[in-house]
Design an enzyme around this catalytic site. Structure first.
Site, mmCIF file in Angstrom:
data_model
loop_
_atom_site.group_PDB
_atom_site.id
_atom_site.type_symbol
_atom_site.label_atom_id
_atom_site.label_comp_id
_atom_site.label_asym_id
_atom_site.label_seq_id
_atom_site.Cartn_x
_atom_site.Cartn_y
_atom_site.Cartn_z
ATOM 1 N N TYR A 89 -10.086 4.471 15.477
ATOM 2 C CA TYR A 89 -9.118 4.923 14.469
ATOM 3 C C TYR A 89 -8.950 6.449 14.521
ATOM 4 O O TYR A 89 -7.828 6.959 14.475
ATOM 5 C CB TYR A 89 -9.624 4.474 13.101
ATOM 6 C CG TYR A 89 -8.704 4.740 11.932
ATOM 7 C CD1 TYR A 89 -7.581 3.944 11.690
ATOM 8 C CD2 TYR A 89 -8.976 5.773 11.039
ATOM 9 C CE1 TYR A 89 -6.762 4.177 10.596
ATOM 10 C CE2 TYR A 89 -8.161 6.007 9.937
ATOM 11 C CZ TYR A 89 -7.055 5.208 9.718
ATOM 12 O OH TYR A 89 -6.244 5.451 8.632
ATOM 13 N N GLY A 140 -0.468 0.793 10.023
ATOM 14 C CA GLY A 140 -1.750 1.103 10.658
ATOM 15 C C GLY A 140 -2.796 0.087 10.247
ATOM 16 O O GLY A 140 -2.670 -0.583 9.217
ATOM 17 N N PRO A 178 -3.238 11.627 5.115
ATOM 18 C CA PRO A 178 -3.785 11.258 3.799
ATOM 19 C C PRO A 178 -5.311 11.293 3.822
ATOM 20 O O PRO A 178 -5.943 11.018 4.847
ATOM 21 C CB PRO A 178 -3.310 9.813 3.592
ATOM 22 C CG PRO A 178 -2.269 9.560 4.629
ATOM 23 C CD PRO A 178 -2.608 10.469 5.775
ATOM 24 N N GLY A 179 -5.877 11.637 2.682
ATOM 25 C CA GLY A 179 -7.293 11.397 2.470
ATOM 26 C C GLY A 179 -7.474 9.949 2.051
ATOM 27 O O GLY A 179 -6.647 9.092 2.392
ATOM 28 N N GLY A 206 0.798 -1.220 0.000
ATOM 29 C CA GLY A 206 0.000 0.000 0.000
ATOM 30 C C GLY A 206 0.832 1.272 0.000
ATOM 31 O O GLY A 206 1.803 1.412 -0.741
ATOM 32 N N ILE A 207 0.441 2.203 0.864
ATOM 33 C CA ILE A 207 1.130 3.497 0.937
ATOM 34 C C ILE A 207 2.593 3.289 1.344
ATOM 35 O O ILE A 207 3.500 3.919 0.808
ATOM 36 C CB ILE A 207 0.409 4.415 1.952
ATOM 37 C CG1 ILE A 207 -0.984 4.793 1.418
ATOM 38 C CG2 ILE A 207 1.225 5.660 2.230
ATOM 39 C CD1 ILE A 207 -1.871 5.506 2.434
HETATM 40 P P1 NDP Z 1 -2.479 -1.414 4.102
HETATM 41 O O1 NDP Z 1 -3.478 -2.174 4.882
HETATM 42 O O2 NDP Z 1 -2.501 -1.483 2.621
HETATM 43 O O3 NDP Z 1 -1.001 -1.785 4.608
HETATM 44 C C1 NDP Z 1 -0.731 -1.745 5.974
HETATM 45 C C2 NDP Z 1 0.731 -2.045 6.248
HETATM 46 O O4 NDP Z 1 0.937 -1.955 7.666
HETATM 47 C C3 NDP Z 1 1.148 -3.436 5.830
HETATM 48 O O5 NDP Z 1 2.496 -3.421 5.392
HETATM 49 C C4 NDP Z 1 1.019 -4.221 7.131
HETATM 50 O O6 NDP Z 1 1.843 -5.376 7.207
HETATM 51 C C5 NDP Z 1 1.497 -3.179 8.132
HETATM 52 N N1 NDP Z 1 1.058 -3.486 9.491
HETATM 53 C C6 NDP Z 1 -0.215 -3.659 9.940
HETATM 54 N N2 NDP Z 1 -0.187 -3.940 11.255
HETATM 55 C C7 NDP Z 1 1.125 -3.967 11.636
HETATM 56 C C8 NDP Z 1 1.801 -4.205 12.855
HETATM 57 N N3 NDP Z 1 1.141 -4.499 13.985
HETATM 58 N N4 NDP Z 1 3.146 -4.139 12.863
HETATM 59 C C9 NDP Z 1 3.838 -3.867 11.751
HETATM 60 N N5 NDP Z 1 3.253 -3.620 10.556
HETATM 61 C C10 NDP Z 1 1.911 -3.671 10.510
HETATM 62 O O7 NDP Z 1 -2.641 0.105 4.598
HETATM 63 P P2 NDP Z 1 -2.472 1.486 3.792
HETATM 64 O O8 NDP Z 1 -1.261 1.437 2.953
HETATM 65 O O9 NDP Z 1 -3.762 1.860 3.195
HETATM 66 O O10 NDP Z 1 -2.254 2.490 5.015
HETATM 67 C C11 NDP Z 1 -0.965 2.919 5.437
HETATM 68 C C12 NDP Z 1 -1.134 3.993 6.496
HETATM 69 O O11 NDP Z 1 -1.879 5.080 5.944
HETATM 70 C C13 NDP Z 1 -1.922 3.528 7.717
HETATM 71 O O12 NDP Z 1 -1.382 4.120 8.878
HETATM 72 C C14 NDP Z 1 -3.313 4.064 7.459
HETATM 73 O O13 NDP Z 1 -4.026 4.253 8.641
HETATM 74 C C15 NDP Z 1 -2.986 5.370 6.762
HETATM 75 N N6 NDP Z 1 -4.077 5.900 5.971
HETATM 76 C C16 NDP Z 1 -4.580 5.187 4.906
HETATM 77 C C17 NDP Z 1 -5.616 5.705 4.154
HETATM 78 C C18 NDP Z 1 -6.191 4.985 2.978
HETATM 79 O O14 NDP Z 1 -7.196 5.488 2.433
HETATM 80 N N7 NDP Z 1 -5.644 3.880 2.522
HETATM 81 C C19 NDP Z 1 -6.199 7.012 4.488
HETATM 82 C C20 NDP Z 1 -5.581 7.691 5.588
HETATM 83 C C21 NDP Z 1 -4.555 7.129 6.298
HETATM 84 P P3 NDP Z 1 1.332 -6.812 6.605
HETATM 85 O O15 NDP Z 1 1.517 -6.699 5.117
HETATM 86 O O16 NDP Z 1 2.232 -7.786 7.246
HETATM 87 O O17 NDP Z 1 -0.102 -6.948 6.982
#
Ligand code: NDP
Length: 239
Positions: free
Chosen positions: A146, A83, A176-177, A12-13
């Protein structure tokens, strides 16, 4: 060469952030929480080192960062991106759903900063970027956990920025949005259509559009930027 740790940096991000920092010549170590297959595929594709630990585990973060510093050298850049969501209305949300999100999304930032901040301060240079959310700024139905964690990140960032300012260590947040990643997969289509209708730009954001902001905030060019929140959301809310 600057060493950067990106939590949740394999998907993801976070994946886009890891790639952008690598492109800018950083040595990147991407953390992840449990999805070994995705992490291996990411590492094979990019050559970026991956490491599994739970950012919600305080001692685990201290140990992981110590091991990284031993193997690669001092950590100069920390991106607290990992997250999760555990959405439910207040009527239905359980303590476990509340606790898990606070532990990973908010305490995870403390755990990681605690591991790297003292050495950054001693060395006189450091960059910490914490990934918040538009829903931490404005709240959202079914997200008291959240939104609390993410708005907590914004206060955490400002306080840390004050403590690091004299020592060359900046701390900033990105809010981020709605960004097109797997995190949105659980949101029903009908709700997604309503969300997109509220975004002035008229579409979801792309992970790369967040990564560009992180790249700036972690660069030498951002030396006078600290304690700020960069909203990258297609004009949503316009606070
Ligand atoms: P994804 O669900 O696509 O990816 C989440 C990433 O976080 C994965 O690499 C996952 O690892 C890792 N992760 C989750 N839990 C843990 C943990 N306990 N310890 C270590 N790593 C962990 O999320 P996004 O890319 O969408 O989001 C990234 C960030 O951006 C987050 O903080 C999210 O809250 C924030 N955000 C996202 C938005 C969106 O619209 N997508 C909007 C606003 C904020 P694994 O692959 O092993 O599961």
């Amino acid at each position: 060469m600057r060493i950067a740790v990106v939590t949740g940096g394999t998907r993801g991000i976070g994946e886009a952030i890891s790639l952008k920092l690598q492109e800018k010549g950083r040595t990147v170590i991407a953390n992840y929480g449990g999805n070994d297959a995705a992490a291996k595929a990411f590492s094979d594709r990019t050559g970026i080192a991956v490491r599994k630990w739970d950012v919600g585990d305080h001692q685990g973060c201290l140990d992981a960062c110590a091991a990284i510093e031993e193997e690669h050298g001092p950590i100069d850049i920390l991106v607290n991106n990992a997250g999760i969501t555990r959405d439910a209305t207040m009527m239905k949300m359980t303590w476990d759903q509340w606790d898990e999100v606070i532990r990973i999304d908010l305490s995870g930032c403390f755990n990681m900063a605690k591991a790297v901040f003292p050495n950054m301060r001693t060395r006189g240079w450091g960059r910490i970027v914490n990934v918040g959310s538009v829903n931490g700024q404005g709240g959202q139905i079914s997200q008291v956990n959240y939104a609390a964690a993410k708005s907590g990140i914004h206060g955490f960032t400002k306080s840390l920025a004050m403590e690091g300012a004299k020592y060359g260590v900046t701390a900033n947040a990105i809010a981020p949005g709605y960004i097109a990643t797997e995190m949105l997969a659980t949101i029903p289509d009908v709700v997604m259509q309503k969300i997109v209708a509220q975004i002035p730009v008229g579409r979801l954001g792309l992970p790369e559009e967040i990564a560009r902001g992180v790249e700036f905030l972690t660069s030498d060019n951002a030396s006078f930027v600290t304690g700020s929140t960069l909203s990258i959301n297609g004009g949503q809310h316009m606070y």
